[in-house]
Design a protein around this motif. Structure first.
Motif, mmCIF file in Angstrom:
data_model
loop_
_atom_site.group_PDB
_atom_site.id
_atom_site.type_symbol
_atom_site.label_atom_id
_atom_site.label_comp_id
_atom_site.label_asym_id
_atom_site.label_seq_id
_atom_site.Cartn_x
_atom_site.Cartn_y
_atom_site.Cartn_z
ATOM 1 N N ASN A 191 104.171 110.746 45.406
ATOM 2 C CA ASN A 191 103.122 111.755 45.484
ATOM 3 C C ASN A 191 103.510 113.059 44.800
ATOM 4 O O ASN A 191 102.885 114.089 45.036
ATOM 5 C CB ASN A 191 102.767 112.012 46.944
ATOM 6 N N ALA A 192 104.551 113.017 43.987
ATOM 7 C CA ALA A 192 104.939 114.162 43.168
ATOM 8 C C ALA A 192 105.027 113.693 41.722
ATOM 9 O O ALA A 192 105.460 112.564 41.454
ATOM 10 C CB ALA A 192 106.274 114.732 43.633
ATOM 11 N N ALA A 193 104.614 114.546 40.781
ATOM 12 C CA ALA A 193 104.532 114.143 39.376
ATOM 13 C C ALA A 193 105.916 113.832 38.810
ATOM 14 O O ALA A 193 106.803 114.689 38.825
ATOM 15 C CB ALA A 193 103.878 115.255 38.563
ATOM 16 N N PRO A 194 106.139 112.614 38.299
ATOM 17 C CA PRO A 194 107.439 112.277 37.716
ATOM 18 C C PRO A 194 107.660 112.990 36.384
ATOM 19 O O PRO A 194 106.727 113.231 35.614
ATOM 20 C CB PRO A 194 107.348 110.759 37.507
ATOM 21 N N THR A 195 108.907 113.312 36.109
ATOM 22 C CA THR A 195 109.303 113.825 34.800
ATOM 23 C C THR A 195 109.452 112.644 33.851
ATOM 24 O O THR A 195 109.482 111.485 34.287
ATOM 25 C CB THR A 195 110.638 114.570 34.904
ATOM 26 N N PRO A 196 109.564 112.889 32.531
ATOM 27 C CA PRO A 196 109.786 111.769 31.605
ATOM 28 C C PRO A 196 111.005 110.927 31.979
ATOM 29 O O PRO A 196 110.958 109.689 31.896
ATOM 30 C CB PRO A 196 109.967 112.467 30.261
ATOM 31 N N GLN B 271 99.963 112.412 41.756
ATOM 32 C CA GLN B 271 100.140 113.464 40.765
ATOM 33 C C GLN B 271 100.936 112.874 39.609
ATOM 34 O O GLN B 271 102.028 112.349 39.828
ATOM 35 C CB GLN B 271 100.874 114.662 41.371
ATOM 36 N N TYR B 272 100.385 112.974 38.396
ATOM 37 C CA TYR B 272 101.030 112.262 37.297
ATOM 38 C C TYR B 272 100.474 112.727 35.965
ATOM 39 O O TYR B 272 99.389 113.293 35.883
ATOM 40 C CB TYR B 272 100.797 110.756 37.438
ATOM 41 N N SER C 48 106.071 95.355 34.357
ATOM 42 C CA SER C 48 106.103 94.555 35.584
ATOM 43 C C SER C 48 104.977 94.904 36.546
ATOM 44 O O SER C 48 104.648 94.117 37.435
ATOM 45 C CB SER C 48 107.448 94.737 36.294
ATOM 46 N N VAL C 49 104.366 96.087 36.419
ATOM 47 C CA VAL C 49 103.346 96.535 37.381
ATOM 48 C C VAL C 49 102.068 95.711 37.225
ATOM 49 O O VAL C 49 101.480 95.641 36.144
ATOM 50 C CB VAL C 49 103.036 98.035 37.208
ATOM 51 N N LYS C 50 101.651 95.083 38.327
ATOM 52 C CA LYS C 50 100.427 94.270 38.342
ATOM 53 C C LYS C 50 99.277 94.970 39.061
ATOM 54 O O LYS C 50 98.104 94.728 38.739
ATOM 55 C CB LYS C 50 100.700 92.927 39.043
ATOM 56 N N HIS C 51 99.616 95.813 40.023
ATOM 57 C CA HIS C 51 98.586 96.444 40.855
ATOM 58 C C HIS C 51 98.866 97.943 40.918
ATOM 59 O O HIS C 51 99.954 98.369 41.313
ATOM 60 C CB HIS C 51 98.583 95.829 42.253
ATOM 61 N N LEU C 52 97.860 98.733 40.539
ATOM 62 C CA LEU C 52 98.020 100.178 40.406
ATOM 63 C C LEU C 52 96.966 100.893 41.246
ATOM 64 O O LEU C 52 95.783 100.550 41.197
ATOM 65 C CB LEU C 52 97.871 100.586 38.945
ATOM 66 N N GLN C 53 97.411 101.901 42.013
ATOM 67 C CA GLN C 53 96.490 102.758 42.756
ATOM 68 C C GLN C 53 96.685 104.197 42.302
ATOM 69 O O GLN C 53 97.812 104.703 42.291
ATOM 70 C CB GLN C 53 96.747 102.658 44.263
ATOM 71 N N LEU C 54 95.596 104.845 41.936
ATOM 72 C CA LEU C 54 95.623 106.226 41.473
ATOM 73 C C LEU C 54 94.770 107.092 42.394
ATOM 74 O O LEU C 54 93.649 106.725 42.741
ATOM 75 C CB LEU C 54 95.076 106.330 40.050
ATOM 76 N N SER C 55 95.322 108.258 42.771
ATOM 77 C CA SER C 55 94.553 109.247 43.535
ATOM 78 C C SER C 55 94.764 110.605 42.897
ATOM 79 O O SER C 55 95.456 111.474 43.450
ATOM 80 C CB SER C 55 94.996 109.270 45.003
ATOM 81 N N PRO C 56 94.184 110.812 41.697
ATOM 82 C CA PRO C 56 94.407 112.086 40.994
ATOM 83 C C PRO C 56 93.854 113.266 41.779
ATOM 84 O O PRO C 56 92.787 113.173 42.385
ATOM 85 C CB PRO C 56 93.660 111.880 39.670
ATOM 86 N N ILE C 57 94.604 114.382 41.760
ATOM 87 C CA ILE C 57 94.210 115.584 42.485
ATOM 88 C C ILE C 57 93.901 116.687 41.479
ATOM 89 O O ILE C 57 94.791 117.142 40.749
ATOM 90 C CB ILE C 57 95.339 116.029 43.436
#
Length: 307
Positions: free
Chosen positions: A189-194, A213-214, A224-233
């Motif tokens: 829930n915190a924006a990752p850096t590169p 946050q991203y 590898s990611v098959k399932h993604l959930q996004l909750s942009p703020i």
């Protein structure tokens, strides 16, 4: 139906309701206790396997009607707890949630227990997490509390973690997350850096990813990611970058309640064949006609528009 039965329990007399309504469904219920009368009525529902305490109780009150058959214990208001020694009597316990335990300072009382799922919420700032290393069967860990490490590299959790869920206010960089090579499920829930994105992308078994946050323009491709959930703020969901960042995606869920702008254009997602799309609280959706029937799910049903 099971949840509804438990949810209305406090509206009725605790003992008759427990005996007449809850008891026949006991094996399918996670019991929730909010009042002293409900807690006392637990004696009628033994043995208890799954139990949630919503209000403040002492450790003696919590443990009184539990037994070696209790597998899940959730304590959402643990202000009266002074230690966790009582947990050691729950020999079958696999899942434990602790929240608002203002008097606790450490997890040492849990050392050696066979807990596989541990969730820690809103603990004191000087709380010690060192005993995470003493939980040999821990595979699922949720931390919604301020953490003491300079990065996740310092977190002593089991190398066998398969699920890690982190709040946005942990104040600990994600660097080091790649040491848990078996991670299948990651919530951040915190924006990752590169650099942090590169570590996430290096997780070979990561299948489920949740982010709020991203900036996907900084992200490395995650095959590898098959399932993604996004909750942009207060930001764009960046759906135009999804196909390049997650080329093997099978499903995506977007919570649009706090996203900008109000129009959600899902047209770029058509680049991913067979993708299942779920949109929650989308005001106006563009691009629905580009998808086959049954592949886009809208909750609640929004307006549609053409641009």
């Amino acid at each position: 139906m099971s949840y509804a039965l438990v949810d209305v329990w406090e509206r009725f007399e605790a003992d008759p309701y427990a005996q007449d309504i809850l008891l026949p469904f006991k094996d399918r219920l996670s019991l929730e206790v909010r009042t002293a009368d409900q807690r006392n009525a637990l004696r009628l529902l033994q043995p208890i396997t799954d139990i949630i305490f919503r209000n403040e109780f002492t450790q003696d009150e919590i443990i009184e009607h539990l037994s070696h058959e209790t597998e899940m214990l959730e304590i959402y208001s643990g202000r009266l707890l002074t230690d966790l020694k009582f947990v050691r009597t729950l020999l079958a316990l696999k899942e434990l949630l602790l929240c608002e335990c203002a008097q606790l300072t450490h997890l040492e009382d849990l050392s050696g227990l066979r807990i596989s799922n541990l969730r820690l919420l809103q603990l004191p700032e000087d709380f010690s997490f060192n005993s995470l290393a003493s939980l040999p069967e821990l595979t699922e860990l949720a931390l919604y509390s301020r953490l003491p490490w300079g990065s996740l590299e310092g977190m002593p959790a089991s190398p066998n973690l398969t699920a890690l869920r982190l709040a946005g206010w942990i104040d600990t960089p994600l660097l080091g997350v790649s040491k848990w090579r078996d991670l299948n499920d990651l919530v951040i829930n915190a924006a990752p850096t590169p650099a942090e994105w590169r570590e996430i992308a290096a997780l070979p078994r990561l299948t489920n990813l949740y982010i709020s946050q991203y900036d996907l323009a900084q992200a490395a491709p995650m095959h590898s990611v098959k399932h993604l959930q996004l909750s942009p703020i207060d930001s764009d969901a960046q759906l135009s970058l999804i196909a390049d960042t997650f080329p093997n995606l099978e499903s995506i869920s977007v919570n649009c309640r706090a996203s900008l702008p109000d129009i959600t254009d899902i047209t770029p997602l058509r680049r991913i064949k067979g993708l299942q799309v779920t949109l929650n609280y989308a005001d106006t959706v563009v691009g629905l006609e580009e998808f086959n029937s049954g592949t886009v799910h809208l909750y609640p049903r929004p307006r549609t528009a053409d641009i």
